[in-house]
Design an enzyme around this catalytic site. Structure first.
Site: not given
Length: 311
Positions: A162, A258, A288
């Site tokens: 991330s 995502d 995600h």
């Protein structure tokens, strides 16, 4: 056919896994978003304990005088060799090496590859490219201390998920620009592009675990009100890089559902076009942070494990 969320992920999300968007969340509320993300990351404490991995804390001083905390994770009895810097997630405004410690220990136990976790500075208190600059300082320190730590400086890589994946990509750019060789970059659903602001209509009704309202709030905190980076400061959005030749080989994975999917695919494409060896995985039905939610499923861990072992 519409996109369909993986059934196991859907059950976990329904049970409260991962961060959720409060009904009253207002875009731009950075303190609230930080609390939401830290509460979600605190769930990592529930991971099984990993014995046989030692932790050694270090503090170094960055060129601007900041005391930067690092933690060296090493599997007991492992032979000298490769290593990677690890950058935690948290949208560049939240998270810490302490919150991520259970996950980092797990990676070290699985791979035998030591990881140096970097407690980089967060926005908005430290905006712009500060996090990437902290990462470069950590990389230089690791290289300078490679003999003492039993690391081959030619086998050092960077890794993150991330926000941490985005920072790892930016550090790879800085390393290239400073003539520092890297063995590889492992980018897990990386946060690469501040221009990802509008929802994909095909994903509008699906839980992403990191929605666009969070992304816009985070990037505004990183870039400030003008959303510009002063000249001479590394850009925190690696997707803004215009010159990709000479970057380290990359491994990139991202879920099909995502919001970072398209920017990950675009970044991989630009790396290929510059002659940079890149392995890309887009995993169907996954949002995600899917790999952390499914940590007990080897098929969702094998890629990054292989990429780390290849350093």
């Amino acid at each position: 056919m519409p996109f369909s969320l993986d059934p196991k992920i859907a059950r976990l999300v329904a049970q409260g896994a991962g961060p959720t968007v409060p009904d009253d969340f207002a875009e731009g509320d950075v303190p609230r978003l930080r609390r939401v993300l830290d509460e979600g990351l605190a769930q990592l404490a529930g991971l099984p304990d990993v014995p046989g991995v030692s932790e050694t804390p270090f503090t170094i001083t960055t060129p601007d005088g900041h005391p930067l905390r690092l933690t060296w994770y090493r599997k007991d009895g492992s032979a000298p060799g490769s290593a990677a810097l690890h950058f935690h997630g948290g949208a560049m405004i939240a998270g810490s090496t302490a919150l991520y410690s259970p996950l980092v220990r797990t990676y070290v136990a699985w791979t035998g590859v030591p990881l140096l976790a970097v407690d980089y500075r967060l926005a908005p208190e430290a905006p712009g490219g500060t996090a990437a600059s902290d990462g470069l300082s950590a990389l230089c320190w690791l290289r300078d201390n490679s003999d003492a730590l039993g690391v081959d400086p030619a086998r050092i890589g960077v890794m993150g998920d991330s926000a941490g994946g985005g920072i790892a990509a930016s550090v790879a750019v800085l390393a290239r620009d400073h003539g520092i060789p890297l063995a590889g970059q492992v980018l897990v659903y990386p946060m690469l592009d501040d221009r990802t602001t509008e929802p994909d209509p095909h994903l509008a009704e699906s839980p992403t675990l990191f929605p666009h309202v969070f992304n816009r709030t985070a990037w505004s905190a990183v870039l400030g009100g003008t959303r510009r980076v002063p000249p001479g400061v590394p850009h925190p959005a690696a997707a803004r890089t215009t010159h990709h030749t000479g970057l380290a080989p990359a491994y990139i994975e991202v879920g099909e559902m995502d919001i970072f999917r398209d920017e990950s695919v675009g970044y991989a494409t630009r790396l290929w076009q510059a002659g940079v060896s890149t392995e890309l995985h887009v995993v169907p039905g996954m949002p995600h942070a899917f790999d952390v939610l499914l940590l007990d499923e080897p098929r969702h861990q094998e890629g990054k494990i292989r990429a780390l072992r290849a350093l």
